[in-house]
Motif scaffolding. Structure first.
Motif, mmCIF file in Angstrom:
data_model
loop_
_atom_site.group_PDB
_atom_site.id
_atom_site.type_symbol
_atom_site.label_atom_id
_atom_site.label_comp_id
_atom_site.label_asym_id
_atom_site.label_seq_id
_atom_site.Cartn_x
_atom_site.Cartn_y
_atom_site.Cartn_z
ATOM 1 N N LEU A 26 165.212 -72.334 119.468
ATOM 2 C CA LEU A 26 165.902 -72.317 120.756
ATOM 3 C C LEU A 26 165.060 -71.641 121.831
ATOM 4 O O LEU A 26 165.043 -72.067 122.986
ATOM 5 C CB LEU A 26 167.249 -71.613 120.629
ATOM 6 C CG LEU A 26 168.384 -72.366 119.937
ATOM 7 C CD1 LEU A 26 169.689 -71.583 120.043
ATOM 8 C CD2 LEU A 26 168.571 -73.761 120.519
ATOM 9 N N LEU B 59 175.237 -72.958 115.479
ATOM 10 C CA LEU B 59 174.890 -72.917 116.891
ATOM 11 C C LEU B 59 176.173 -72.796 117.704
ATOM 12 O O LEU B 59 177.266 -73.124 117.225
ATOM 13 C CB LEU B 59 174.131 -74.173 117.298
ATOM 14 C CG LEU B 59 172.819 -74.462 116.551
ATOM 15 C CD1 LEU B 59 172.261 -75.798 116.980
ATOM 16 C CD2 LEU B 59 171.808 -73.357 116.789
ATOM 17 N N TYR B 60 176.053 -72.329 118.937
ATOM 18 C CA TYR B 60 177.205 -72.262 119.830
ATOM 19 C C TYR B 60 176.720 -72.392 121.269
ATOM 20 O O TYR B 60 175.543 -72.187 121.575
ATOM 21 C CB TYR B 60 177.988 -70.960 119.636
ATOM 22 C CG TYR B 60 177.245 -69.703 120.022
ATOM 23 C CD1 TYR B 60 177.321 -69.183 121.319
ATOM 24 C CD2 TYR B 60 176.471 -69.015 119.093
ATOM 25 C CE1 TYR B 60 176.650 -68.023 121.669
ATOM 26 C CE2 TYR B 60 175.793 -67.858 119.436
ATOM 27 C CZ TYR B 60 175.882 -67.368 120.726
ATOM 28 O OH TYR B 60 175.201 -66.226 121.071
ATOM 29 N N ASP B 61 177.640 -72.727 122.163
ATOM 30 C CA ASP B 61 177.382 -72.781 123.598
ATOM 31 C C ASP B 61 177.989 -71.543 124.245
ATOM 32 O O ASP B 61 179.083 -71.110 123.868
ATOM 33 C CB ASP B 61 177.982 -74.043 124.222
ATOM 34 C CG ASP B 61 177.284 -75.299 123.736
ATOM 35 O OD1 ASP B 61 176.065 -75.246 123.522
ATOM 36 O OD2 ASP B 61 177.975 -76.326 123.562
ATOM 37 N N LYS C 113 172.783 -71.340 125.170
ATOM 38 C CA LYS C 113 173.143 -71.577 123.767
ATOM 39 C C LYS C 113 172.959 -70.290 122.973
ATOM 40 O O LYS C 113 172.683 -69.231 123.523
ATOM 41 C CB LYS C 113 172.304 -72.710 123.181
ATOM 42 C CG LYS C 113 172.458 -74.053 123.890
ATOM 43 C CD LYS C 113 171.679 -75.144 123.192
ATOM 44 C CE LYS C 113 171.793 -76.466 123.946
ATOM 45 N NZ LYS C 113 173.195 -76.936 123.998
#
Length: 282
Positions: free
Chosen positions: A68, A36-38, A18
């Motif tokens: 995170l 947020l991002y993957d 992530k």
């Protein structure tokens, strides 16, 4: 997110699979967003929080980065390779500064003695040692603050015990090294930026070398041996489907270098054996 919204990326920090990104919208009333991002699809942002104040936006961004990191440490049982902060001395001026994980640039230190480089270097070494930070960690922090936190140089595994970039020419014993935990085709694997002696790799583990593109420092190819633009070595318990030329051209999401801790080859093998056993018993 609305596709017609234009934004600038101020910060991006990967954590495992992530990451967190801080955006600035030049034309909106609430100019900043923390998302947020993957890693597999970094352009698809979610969990957006809007802020008017840049200071408040940075506070939320750093909090999300730390969250995170804590979640990844709990999940893997491994310490995140980058510390929350460290001290460094500017090459240009000799001033003592603070570097914060996830932030571009630096901010002044109250311990700075203007014009006294030696004293500032001693202070940085002493304070970093107090927090048990290695020279490799500090070197990676400096690189991240200057060139971005998603480049290979922002990883302590790329440096030796003296904080110097590792040479890629010597062969290392796989049984004696600590490796960076990465994802190859969404499967756990190990990475080291030096060449690994194939004679020291046990049965059941596959050894490949990685080529960088020579322009942006990104991994572009996997093969049994890389002579030009050698980036490092991958160890994995799953074979890579090499083509007729003996190589595999990496796609954008095939290899994830986001820091995910470090482990020895022995620990990697034991961990994967336990995972296989658990999946079989289910």
């Amino acid at each position: 997110m609305n596709s017609i919204e234009t934004y600038n990326i101020k910060e991006r920090f990967p954590v495992g699979d992530k990451g967190v990104v801080l955006l600035e919208y030049p034309t909106m009333q609430k100019r900043f967003a923390i998302c947020l991002y993957d890693q597999r699809n970094p352009d698809e942002l979610y969990g957006r929080i809007l802020e008017t104040s840049e200071q408040a936006a940075y506070r939320i961004y750093l909090e999300r980065c730390d969250t995170l990191v804590e979640q990844l440490e709990q999940k893997t049982g491994l310490q995140f390779p980058l510390p929350a902060s460290c001290m460094a001395v500017l090459t240009s001026t000799g001033d003592l500064v603070n570097i914060r994980r996830g932030m571009t640039g630096y901010y002044p230190s109250d311990w700075n003695v203007p014009g006294d480089r030696k004293r500032n270097e001693d202070t940085a070494a002493f304070r970093n040692a107090q927090y048990e930070l290695t020279k490799a960690q500090c070197a990676a922090m400096v690189c991240g603050s200057m060139f971005g936190w998603d480049v290979p140089g922002a990883n302590p595994a790329m440096y030796d015990e003296n904080g110097q970039f590792r040479s890629a020419t010597r062969l290392l014993d796989a049984r004696m090294e600590e490796f960076d935990c990465i994802q190859l085709f969404d499967h756990p694997a190990l990475f080291h930026n030096c060449r690994i002696d194939p004679k020291t790799v046990p049965e059941g583990i596959y050894r490949y070398e990685v080529r960088e593109d020579g322009e942006n420092g990104y991994a572009c190819e996997i093969a049994m041996h890389i002579a030009v633009n050698h980036m490092g070595t991958i160890l994995t318990d799953q074979p890579v489907p090499l083509n007729g030329d003996g190589c595999y051209l990496l796609g954008e999401y095939d290899l994830n270098f986001a820091p995910g801790g470090q482990m020895t080859l022995k620990d990697y093998m034991n961990h994967n054996q336990e995972q296989t056993k658990d999946n079989f018993e289910r």
